[in-house]
Design an enzyme around this catalytic site. Sequence first.
Site, PDB file in Angstrom:
ATOM      1  CG  ASN A   7      30.378  88.179  61.659  1.00 19.84           C
ATOM      2  OD1 ASN A   7      30.700  87.000  61.755  1.00 19.84           O
ATOM      3  ND2 ASN A   7      29.576  88.619  60.705  1.00 19.84           N
ATOM      4  NE  ARG A  90      26.444  85.964  61.935  1.00 23.32           N
ATOM      5  CZ  ARG A  90      25.986  86.576  60.883  1.00 23.32           C
ATOM      6  NH1 ARG A  90      26.581  87.628  60.421  1.00 23.32           N
ATOM      7  NH2 ARG A  90      24.915  86.139  60.277  1.00 23.32           N
ATOM      8  CG  HIS A 179      20.755  84.438  56.658  1.00 25.62           C
ATOM      9  ND1 HIS A 179      20.386  83.934  55.430  1.00 25.62           N
ATOM     10  CD2 HIS A 179      22.067  84.759  56.561  1.00 25.62           C
ATOM     11  CE1 HIS A 179      21.438  83.933  54.626  1.00 25.62           C
ATOM     12  NE2 HIS A 179      22.472  84.425  55.291  1.00 25.62           N
ATOM     13  CG  HIS A 207      19.252  87.496  54.599  1.00 30.26           C
ATOM     14  ND1 HIS A 207      19.646  88.356  55.585  1.00 30.26           N
ATOM     15  CD2 HIS A 207      20.377  87.147  53.929  1.00 30.26           C
ATOM     16  CE1 HIS A 207      20.964  88.537  55.517  1.00 30.26           C
ATOM     17  NE2 HIS A 207      21.426  87.792  54.529  1.00 30.26           N
ATOM     18  N   GLY A 211      24.541  84.718  50.366  1.00 27.35           N
ATOM     19  CA  GLY A 211      23.761  83.603  50.914  1.00 27.35           C
ATOM     20  C   GLY A 211      22.325  84.090  51.012  1.00 27.35           C
ATOM     21  NE  ARG A 240      26.364  79.397  50.594  1.00 25.76           N
ATOM     22  CZ  ARG A 240      26.003  80.125  51.643  1.00 25.76           C
ATOM     23  NH1 ARG A 240      25.028  79.709  52.431  1.00 25.76           N
ATOM     24  NH2 ARG A 240      26.601  81.252  51.919  1.00 25.76           N
ATOM     25  CG  ASP A 282      28.510  90.992  42.663  1.00 29.31           C
ATOM     26  OD1 ASP A 282      27.467  91.563  42.288  1.00 29.31           O
ATOM     27  OD2 ASP A 282      29.240  91.439  43.570  1.00 29.31           O
ATOM     28  CG  PHE A 283      22.038  88.875  41.734  1.00 31.34           C
ATOM     29  CD1 PHE A 283      22.181  87.629  42.311  1.00 31.34           C
ATOM     30  CD2 PHE A 283      20.902  89.140  40.997  1.00 31.34           C
ATOM     31  CE1 PHE A 283      21.208  86.664  42.148  1.00 31.34           C
ATOM     32  CE2 PHE A 283      19.913  88.184  40.831  1.00 31.34           C
ATOM     33  CZ  PHE A 283      20.068  86.946  41.413  1.00 31.34           C
ATOM     34  CG  LEU A 332      19.670  90.253  44.946  1.00 33.64           C
ATOM     35  CD1 LEU A 332      20.303  90.989  43.783  1.00 33.64           C
ATOM     36  CD2 LEU A 332      19.791  88.747  44.713  1.00 33.64           C
ATOM     37  N   GLY A 333      18.394  92.058  48.135  1.00 37.61           N
ATOM     38  CA  GLY A 333      17.030  92.438  48.522  1.00 37.61           C
ATOM     39  C   GLY A 333      16.889  93.928  48.751  1.00 37.61           C
ATOM     40  CD  GLU A 384      22.935  89.512  59.501  1.00 38.48           C
ATOM     41  OE1 GLU A 384      23.616  90.184  58.696  1.00 38.48           O
ATOM     42  OE2 GLU A 384      22.825  88.285  59.429  1.00 38.48           O
TER      43      GLU A 384
HETATM   44  P1  AMP Z   1      25.355  90.447  50.948  1.00 36.31           P
HETATM   45  O1  AMP Z   1      25.777  89.015  51.044  1.00 36.31           O
HETATM   46  O2  AMP Z   1      24.155  90.782  51.771  1.00 36.31           O
HETATM   47  O3  AMP Z   1      26.475  91.424  51.140  1.00 36.31           O
HETATM   48  O4  AMP Z   1      24.876  90.663  49.419  1.00 36.31           O
HETATM   49  C1  AMP Z   1      25.719  90.471  48.341  1.00 36.31           C
HETATM   50  C2  AMP Z   1      24.902  90.355  47.048  1.00 36.31           C
HETATM   51  O5  AMP Z   1      24.116  91.554  46.876  1.00 36.31           O
HETATM   52  C3  AMP Z   1      25.784  90.226  45.813  1.00 36.31           C
HETATM   53  O6  AMP Z   1      25.281  89.213  44.939  1.00 36.31           O
HETATM   54  C4  AMP Z   1      25.659  91.581  45.159  1.00 36.31           C
HETATM   55  O7  AMP Z   1      25.779  91.507  43.803  1.00 36.31           O
HETATM   56  C5  AMP Z   1      24.241  91.978  45.524  1.00 36.31           C
HETATM   57  N1  AMP Z   1      24.103  93.419  45.378  1.00 36.31           N
HETATM   58  C6  AMP Z   1      24.630  94.374  46.140  1.00 36.31           C
HETATM   59  N2  AMP Z   1      24.304  95.597  45.626  1.00 36.31           N
HETATM   60  C7  AMP Z   1      23.574  95.373  44.507  1.00 36.31           C
HETATM   61  C8  AMP Z   1      22.946  96.199  43.518  1.00 36.31           C
HETATM   62  N3  AMP Z   1      23.011  97.525  43.588  1.00 36.31           N
HETATM   63  N4  AMP Z   1      22.264  95.603  42.519  1.00 36.31           N
HETATM   64  C9  AMP Z   1      22.201  94.271  42.440  1.00 36.31           C
HETATM   65  N5  AMP Z   1      22.764  93.436  43.329  1.00 36.31           N
HETATM   66  C10 AMP Z   1      23.433  93.980  44.351  1.00 36.31           C
END
Ligand code: AMP
Length: 401
Positions: A7, A90, A179, A207, A211, A240, A282-283, A332-333, A384
């Site tokens: 990737n 990818r 995705h 997802h 993103g 975004r 970042d969440f 996040l999901g 993926e």
């Molecule tokens: P990804 O792009 O799939 O790697 O997801 C990244 C996002 O997932 C970021 O906004 C992270 O803050 C969120 N994330 C990862 N782990 C956690 C967690 N334990 N609690 C809340 N958000 C998370």
Amino acid sequence: MKVLVINCGSSSLKYRLINMDNDESLAQGLVERIALDGSSLTQSVNGKQYIIKELIKDHKDAIRLIIEALLDVKYGIIKDLSEISAVGHRVVHGGEKYAKSVIINEEVMKGLEECVKLAPLHNPANMDGINACSILMPDTTMAAVFDTAFHQTMPEFAYIYPLPYKLYTELGIRKYGFHGMSHEFVSARAAEIMGKDIKKLKLITCHLGNGASICAIKNGESVETSMGFTPLEGVAMGTRCGSIDPAILTYIMKELNLTIEQASDIMNRKSGILGVSGVSSDFRDVEVAAMKDKNKRAQLAIDIFCYKVKTFIGAYSAAMGGVDGIIFTAGLGENSPRTRAKICNGLGFLGAFIDNIKNNVTGKDAEISTDNSRIKILVIQTNEELVIARDTIKLINKNYC
Ligand code: AMP
């Protein structure tokens, strides 16, 4: 049989070596800061990390280093390059030309070149990875697996924008969706967990990572998705803006005297969760700011995100004439019970009820709906890379039959 999945981004490259006999990940790694100061390769094998810090001047250098790391006597996992049966790449954008994965040959490279204008930031980097592999592994079959391909089943009324039709015919402006591998993987896994035939299910896959995109999958096919011509459309994301009134763009350009690049930067890199909260994209940081520091804008960013996802779930239920399962995946999901609960709260009118105890799960696939919820709600870990590897193997088997 072992497949190497690549990737490739413009300055980073993720890779994974998968044993296709049992889907086991044998090695995974990341090359960072390609052509920049401080470049490095990090590889994990059997939980052990191997880091090389040296100047990695281009993608060919990165692939050379990956091959060396995989073959390394102490930290590697293979003895000979011939153990790698194929390489799966990818590729972000396959346009309308590629509705399925393909074995890479000269003609396909020309096809990918044609798709560059649709994804100028991503496809050239993907092609750099392919070119580097074809030089360093000339005898290994390679496949291209596209982010957009899964969504090529969308009906015309879903993918044509209500713009002058010639923008579609002349410039290829339509909804493509992204995705795709993740939506495909988690929907198939959801059907397996539900013990149902995917051809008889209506699923909504969420997802939710940095993103984020939502997909309506009817009878195993994508019929609608939230990302569009580019990955900017849809729900609000880390940085975004997602879907907004398009007139905002011309308005801010005029009022703030912005160039196209500056306007694009605002929408792609300074909006979403970061833009509203002012805290982070970042969440995890935003959740802490909202909960511990009672930061109102952080809470507002979370409220907007969850509300947008909820409205897509409602819309896609209508688009499919019902829904049997809602699936959460990606960073996040998979990891934020709080976000899942907030999104599902109020979906009882559809027959979807989240179980707050079952929802307290991370790191594994699980059903998180109550026993009497008509709609199953599931958390599924996306993979993926496995989709890329499986498609690659399918193609080489077909080729040699
Ligand atoms: P990804 O792009 O799939 O790697 O997801 C990244 C996002 O997932 C970021 O906004 C992270 O803050 C969120 N994330 C990862 N782990 C956690 C967690 N334990 N609690 C809340 N958000 C998370």
